[in-house]
Enzyme design. Structure first.
Site, PDB file in Angstrom:
ATOM      1  N   CYS A  11       0.874  -1.166   0.000  1.00 38.93           N
ATOM      2  CA  CYS A  11       0.000   0.000   0.000  1.00 38.93           C
ATOM      3  C   CYS A  11       0.916   1.223   0.000  1.00 38.93           C
ATOM      4  O   CYS A  11       2.116   1.097   0.193  1.00 38.93           O
ATOM      5  CB  CYS A  11      -0.916  -0.024   1.214  1.00 38.93           C
ATOM      6  SG  CYS A  11      -2.414   0.932   0.957  1.00 38.93           S
ATOM      7  N   CYS A  87      -4.271  -1.054  -2.222  1.00 36.29           N
ATOM      8  CA  CYS A  87      -4.844   0.284  -2.374  1.00 36.29           C
ATOM      9  C   CYS A  87      -4.611   0.745  -3.807  1.00 36.29           C
ATOM     10  O   CYS A  87      -3.684   0.306  -4.461  1.00 36.29           O
ATOM     11  CB  CYS A  87      -4.269   1.264  -1.365  1.00 36.29           C
ATOM     12  SG  CYS A  87      -2.518   1.569  -1.485  1.00 36.29           S
ATOM     13  N   CYS A  95       6.283  -0.470  -9.568  1.00 35.53           N
ATOM     14  CA  CYS A  95       6.866  -1.247  -8.476  1.00 35.53           C
ATOM     15  C   CYS A  95       8.314  -1.610  -8.798  1.00 35.53           C
ATOM     16  O   CYS A  95       8.701  -1.674  -9.969  1.00 35.53           O
ATOM     17  CB  CYS A  95       6.079  -2.543  -8.259  1.00 35.53           C
ATOM     18  SG  CYS A  95       4.436  -2.278  -7.594  1.00 35.53           S
TER      19      CYS A  95
END
Length: 163
Positions: A11, A87, A95
């Protein structure tokens, strides 16, 4: 099941949803699963409302802390089998490249920390987020991971995020 799976919940702030998911999976998934959580921009603080949900469920709070996802992209980090974003912000961010190319899926959960209102409304938002994560993790744990192929697992974990 002989294999142990490492699961990372992501998140943005790593202060509520990902922390609750870590605690739930570490309880329900042992000994075959080890859960971790992290954030792209960790707040450095775990929300007391999240800790209250974990405590009320009689889950361990040992080791829970807000931390950066960088810890899991470094050499020597646990090899990840699954990475779940919980989220919307983290789902849309770029990422890190995770060693071992784990399976990824988005399990969006409304942000209880964003709720403004009475104490009861805020507590309800945290309880609702906790219950949604608990249900999804229970479904995830029911998957026959050993017999599903890579594509089958990817399809199932993505479907869980829609429930």
């Amino acid at each position: 099941m002989d294999k142990r799976y490492n699961v990372l919940f992501l998140c943005t702030g790593n202060s509520a949803r990902s922390i609750m998911a870590e605690a739930i999976l570490n309880q329900k998934g042992r000994p075959n699963f080890i859960a971790y959580s992290a954030g792209s921009h960790p707040t450095g603080v775990v929300r007391p409302e999240a800790l209250k949900q974990i405590q009320q469920a009689h889950l361990s709070m040992s080791g829970l802390r807000s931390k950066s996802w960088d810890e899991f992209a470094r050499p020597g980090a646990p090899p990840l089998d699954f990475v779940f974003t919980v989220c919307d912000n983290a789902a849309n961010e770029v990422c890190p490249l995770w060693p071992g190319q784990p399976m990824t899926a988005h399990w969006g959960v409304p942000d209880p920390a964003a709720v403004k209102g009475t104490t009861e409304e805020i507590e309800r938002a945290f309880r609702d987020a906790y219950l949604l994560l608990d249900r999804r993790i229970t479904l995830f744990l029911s998957l026959p991971l050993v017999t599903l192929g890579q594509l089958g697992i990817k399809k199932e974990i993505t479907q869980i995020g829609r429930q």
